[in-house]
Design an enzyme around this catalytic site. Structure first.
Site, short mmCIF file in Angstrom:
data_model
loop_
_atom_site.label_atom_id
_atom_site.label_comp_id
_atom_site.label_asym_id
_atom_site.label_seq_id
_atom_site.Cartn_x
_atom_site.Cartn_y
_atom_site.Cartn_z
N SER A 87 1.54 1.37 1.22
CA SER A 87 1.36 0.67 -0.07
C SER A 87 0.26 1.31 -0.91
O SER A 87 -0.65 1.96 -0.38
CB SER A 87 0.98 -0.79 0.18
N1 SAH Z 1 1.37 -1.42 6.55
C1 SAH Z 1 1.91 -0.09 6.45
C2 SAH Z 1 3.05 0.07 5.49
C3 SAH Z 1 4.15 -0.86 5.68
S1 SAH Z 1 5.75 -0.35 5.17
C4 SAH Z 1 0.84 0.96 6.17
O1 SAH Z 1 -0.33 0.61 6.06
O2 SAH Z 1 1.20 2.14 6.08
C5 SAH Z 1 6.64 -1.56 6.08
C6 SAH Z 1 6.77 -1.22 7.54
O3 SAH Z 1 7.42 -2.30 8.18
C7 SAH Z 1 7.65 0.01 7.81
O4 SAH Z 1 6.94 0.91 8.60
C8 SAH Z 1 8.85 -0.57 8.57
O5 SAH Z 1 9.39 0.32 9.51
C9 SAH Z 1 8.24 -1.79 9.21
N2 SAH Z 1 9.18 -2.85 9.62
C10 SAH Z 1 10.30 -3.31 8.97
N3 SAH Z 1 10.86 -4.32 9.67
C11 SAH Z 1 10.08 -4.52 10.76
C12 SAH Z 1 10.13 -5.43 11.86
N4 SAH Z 1 11.10 -6.34 11.98
N5 SAH Z 1 9.18 -5.33 12.81
C13 SAH Z 1 8.18 -4.42 12.72
N6 SAH Z 1 8.08 -3.52 11.71
C14 SAH Z 1 9.01 -3.59 10.73
#
Ligand code: SAH
Length: 229
Positions: free
Chosen positions: A65
């Site tokens: 983000s």
């Molecule tokens: N917090 C992260 C960015 C998040 S992007 C940072 O600091 O870089 C959203 C993330 O959620 C992605 O990596 C995606 O793979 C993950 N995601 C999506 N669905 C998910 C689930 N059910 N359980 C765990 N991770 C998930």
């Protein structure tokens, strides 16, 4: 060396801008942002863009983000993580947001350090986040778990704070259950890829939940059992 100087200046500039535009407000959030080396969490080809205030691509078509969004979520009027808090993040991605949380719940020299558990559904991102967190010095305060975070992470529940960094159709029931009384949960709720409402949920003393809408955001979708199919 040039690279380091460039990054240090870029970081100074974005901190001033985030303060000026009232994203960064509390000393604790400012300190945390200053401490975490965001450049260690982006792909090497985006290193010089680490302090541009935009989302950046990571692996698996996911994104880290934008700086202001990371800050909005951890500031005092949102998640407000406290030293000592047991914290759950859903969506480790690059590990950057987990490192920011770690600086707030377990700052250096803290007598009663908390811990961050961060769940990631993609194996390649689990490895990416772990490597980044280790290089930046956070592996003692952050544990990366491979799994479906829409179900939370029961082994370490309940949590003082839960932060979901992917957009959900609704607030997953397991996350409500795994939140402590007095705890705070923040989650984008709405349509996948388009527009969601950043939602802050506080669990009251009687166990009921109070939700507050904090404004429109755009996150990648939460997958898994309680996410989008
Ligand atoms: N917090 C992260 C960015 C998040 S992007 C940072 O600091 O870089 C959203 C993330 O959620 C992605 O990596 C995606 O793979 C993950 N995601 C999506 N669905 C998910 C689930 N059910 N359980 C765990 N991770 C998930």
């Amino acid at each position: 060396m040039e690279d380091e100087e460039y990054l240090a200046k870029a970081k100074e500039r974005i901190i001033s801008s985030l303060i000026k535009h009232k994203f960064l407000k509390s000393n604790r959030a400012i300190k945390a942002f200053e401490k975490v080396p965001r450049e260690e969490f982006v792909l090497p080809q985006y290193r010089s863009n680490a302090y541009s205030d935009t989302p950046l691509p990571i692996l698996e078509s996911q994104t880290i983000s934008a700086c202001h969004m990371c800050i909005i979520m951890v500031e005092e009027d949102c998640l407000d993580p406290q030293p000592g808090d047991r914290t759950l993040e859903i969506g480790a991605g690059s590990g950057y947001h987990a490192a920011l949380l770690a600086e707030m719940i377990a700052p250096e020299g803290c007598e009663n350090p908390g811990h961050v558990w961060t769940v990631e559904i993609h194996k390649s991102l689990v490895e990416f986040a772990r490597a980044n967190l280790e290089r930046a010095g956070y592996s003692d305060r952050v544990t990366v778990i491979h799994g479906d975070g829409s179900k939370g992470y029961p082994p370490e529940a309940p949590y003082d704070r839960i932060m979901v960094t992917a957009a959900a159709p609704d607030i997953p029931e397991p996350l409500k259950e795994q939140l402590k009384v007095g705890g705070r949960l923040v989650i984008p709720v709405g349509a996948p890829h388009l527009w969601q409402e950043l939602t802050l949920v506080i669990k009251k003393r009687d166990g009921s939940l109070k939700a507050k809408k904090l404004g429109g955001v755009a996150f990648v979708p939460l997958r898994g059992k309680h996410g989008f199919k």
